[in-house]
Design an enzyme around this catalytic site. Structure first.
Site, PDB file in Angstrom:
ATOM      1  N   LYS A 411      -8.963  49.009   4.113  1.00 24.58           N
ATOM      2  CA  LYS A 411     -10.294  48.821   4.708  1.00 24.58           C
ATOM      3  C   LYS A 411     -11.009  47.804   3.983  1.00 24.58           C
ATOM      4  CE  LYS A 411     -14.984  50.957   3.325  1.00 24.58           C
ATOM      5  NZ  LYS A 411     -15.679  51.788   2.952  1.00 24.58           N
ATOM      6  N   TRP A 511     -15.176  54.790  10.187  1.00 23.41           N
ATOM      7  CA  TRP A 511     -16.445  55.458  10.414  1.00 23.41           C
ATOM      8  C   TRP A 511     -17.500  55.249   9.116  1.00 23.41           C
ATOM      9  CZ3 TRP A 511     -11.624  58.398  10.791  1.00 23.41           C
ATOM     10  CH2 TRP A 511     -11.268  58.550  11.988  1.00 23.41           C
ATOM     11  N   HIS A 512     -17.382  54.231   8.619  1.00 23.71           N
ATOM     12  CA  HIS A 512     -18.223  53.858   7.766  1.00 23.71           C
ATOM     13  C   HIS A 512     -19.426  52.558   8.173  1.00 23.71           C
ATOM     14  CE1 HIS A 512     -15.008  54.990   4.350  1.00 23.71           C
ATOM     15  NE2 HIS A 512     -15.649  56.008   4.986  1.00 23.71           N
ATOM     16  N   TYR A 513     -19.723  52.791   9.172  1.00 24.31           N
ATOM     17  CA  TYR A 513     -20.564  51.882   9.938  1.00 24.31           C
ATOM     18  C   TYR A 513     -21.990  52.049   9.384  1.00 24.31           C
ATOM     19  CZ  TYR A 513     -21.478  55.937  13.058  1.00 24.31           C
ATOM     20  OH  TYR A 513     -21.505  57.073  13.563  1.00 24.31           O
TER      21      TYR A 513
END
Length: 578
Positions: A411, A511-513
């Site tokens: 990531k 999914w870390h927006y």
């Protein structure tokens, strides 16, 4: 097989990976006497605080404020309790693949073509994710201006309920030792702290594999001070404008599951507030629907302009994730994220394993399936419904042995690249349009390349040798999976170009927006919305970049932290006035 090695043929083929954090403590609902369906709400009600969004920040915030004041917490989704797809580790991916209108997960596709999800359940993203729990780095805390002692106390308050030390078995141990061999040092053991090197982080899954979420933090609430309404999407923040130097938020309009309209107002009092905690998509969306946002967008939807604020919806970021599936000749345990490598160059390396769940086929859960939207075998903008359907069909025909193995992912920290959000309709239940501009900035792409190179070193390490096939056995494996949705890498003469193209073609979300209501642009350092009164935004939409390797711990901490700050400010103010 060239620069990237044979295993990269498996690319993120089954990359139904991991990250959204948390599940709920048990399948049985706790005795929350304050939790009701919105259909039972009166047409008009009054509170000291109204919190819009019962997610990762909203739950701890509501629990804290309820100690001294009356609080209404409005959640557009339902309860997480009683849903085994949420509570059980082995069912990870089931909620993400559920596309029904009542699903706790609502799918959206960014303009970049990457399939993503947003929470629609009490507890928010902590009910959908892979459970990793880790704090923000000390420099992050200093940079955003938080009080270090209160931040630590707030993390500890959260951890007493939702955080655990995971059991580290063979696959995770091999990744841990492979990271150290690859030079991601030192090994820092088990810790919630964010520090360079390799570590074992926390998890919100307990020893029985049951998820604990932000909704569990409501056990801290004063039951006489809190009302939680489920299935209560807020359509608009109400403002007083006439006779005021600035617009003043004083109420909300929400609808119940039957479509009946309700209004909730703030009680009279100079310090009572409405707080939006609807997430990185929901919070800027609600501001715009309420008349606070870019004037051109508001006019286009016939929304009365309360405040022309062009920075609402700007600064949207999503940390790009790229993953490599490694088929294993040896059995692997079922694990989500437990070990992380925090590199000096700005990429985080993590892993998950064990698609062969006990009691069912991996296809039942979709963890390594395009059913949850993590299709990386075609470039993002080619991930059409037809491509998804074809990938699902191909996956269904795979031999079970093809699912034995796991993923190692990287990531990108930050990221540096940003985009924007726009509303498409006046319905808060509809997804807005969002663009993240993955890899627009060269630094993000460079970090991805270095991350993939590090994963290659881990797979080649002595520590990981048990979980990789010998090259001699590969042709048989390739024949077995010849019809599978495997990502074949583009051929390039230059090695770094190959990796750059690989990053672009196989990018997925973790999914870390975040962003859309950033500090210094839309809100001040106390999270008060600039240009209006009695309104704050407290959630991940305020972040300029994602904290730690995974943000959920910090989002929960922020809810508690700001609740304590608000109570302290009111107490001090009341003392001074007496």
């Amino acid at each position: 097989m060239g620069t990237i090695g044979w295993w990269k043929l498996f690319g993120a083929a089954f990359a139904g990976i991991l990250f959204f954090h948390g599940f709920c403590a048990s399948e049985n609902a706790p005795n929350y006497t304050f939790m009701h369906n919105a259909t039972s709400a009166p047409p008009i009600s009054y509170y000291d605080y109204i919190i819009v969004g019962g997610g990762t920040a909203g739950c701890p915030l509501a629990a804290t404020l309820s100690q001294n004041y009356s609080v209404l917490l409005l959640e557009r989704g339902g309860s997480p309790y009683g849903n085994s797809n949420i509570s059980n580790l082995a069912a990870f991916g089931a909620s993400l693949s559920d596309l029904s209108p009542t699903s706790p997960s609502q799918r959206f596709i960014s303009k970049d073509g990457v399939i993503n999800a947003r929470a629609r359940v009490l507890g928010g993203g902590s009910c959908l994710n892979a459970g990793f729990y880790t704090r923000a780095a000390p420099y992050y805390v200093r940079e955003v201006g938080w009080d270090g002692r209160l931040a630590n106390e707030s993390y500890e308050w959260v951890e007493k309920v939702v955080a655990f030390e995971p059991p580290i078995k063979q696959w995770q141990s091999a990744v841990r030792d492979g990271l150290v061999e690859a030079g991601v040092v030192p090994f820092n053991g088990f810790t919630y702290d964010h520090m360079y090197g390799t570590k074992v982080g926390g998890t919100i899954f307990d020893q029985d594999g049951l998820r604990h979420t932000a909704a569990d933090l409501l056990q801290y609430a004063n039951p006489n001070g809190l009302t939680v309404l489920l299935h209560a999407p807020v359509h608009k923040i109400l403002f007083r404008i006439k006779g005021k130097p600035r617009p003043v938020a004083h109420g909300v309009v929400f609808r119940d599951a039957s479509g009946v309209k309700h209004r909730a107002y703030l009680k009279r009092g100079p310090k009572n507030e409405i707080i939006i905690s609807s997430g990185a998509l929901g919070s800027p969306q609600l501001l715009m629907l309420s008349g606070v946002g870019p004037a051109d967008q508001l006019k286009a939807h016939n929304i009365t302009i309360v405040l022309d604020q062009p920075l609402v919806g700007q600064g949207m970021s999503d940390n790009p994730m790229n993953a490599i599936f490694i088929p294993s000749p040896a059995p692997v345990e079922l694990s989500l994220i437990q070990v992380v490598g925090i590199t000096q160059f700005g990429s985080y390396i993590e892993a998950a394993s064990g698609a062969n769940f006990a009691g069912g086929s991996p296809r039942d859960y979709g963890m390594f399936s395009p059913k949850i939207g993590q299709l990386s075998t075609v470039p993002p903008k080619e991930r059409t419904p037809e491509a998804l359907a074809k990938a699902v069909e191909l996956e269904a025909n795979l031999d079970e042995a093809a699912f034995k193995g796991g993923f190692i992912l990287e990531k990108v920290m930050g990221p540096v690249s940003t985009g924007h959000l726009e509303i498409l309709t006046r319905n808060p239940n509809d997804n807005p349009s969002v663009t993240f501009n993955y890899f627009k900035e060269p630094l993000d792409l460079q970090r991805c390349v270095q991350g993939i190179s590090t994963i290659e070193k881990i797979i080649e390490s002595k520590a990981f040798s048990k979980f990789r096939y010998d090259v001699i056995t590969i042709p048989a494996l390739l024949n077995m999976t010849a019809s599978s949705p495997i990502n074949l890498l583009p051929k390039h003469a230059n090695a770094s170009t190959s990796l750059e193209q690989y990053c672009k073609d196989t990018v997925m979300t973790i999914w870390h927006y975040h962003g859309g209501c950033q500090v210094g642009k839309v809100v001040d350092r106390d999270y008060k919305v600039l240009g209006v009164d009695a309104l704050r935004v407290i959630d991940g939409s305020t972040f300029n970049y994602s904290p730690g390797t995974n943000p959920q711990a910090t989002v929960m901490m922020l809810g508690r932290y700001m609740g304590v700050r608000i109570l302290s400010e009111r107490l001090n103010g009341d003392t001074q006035n007496n």
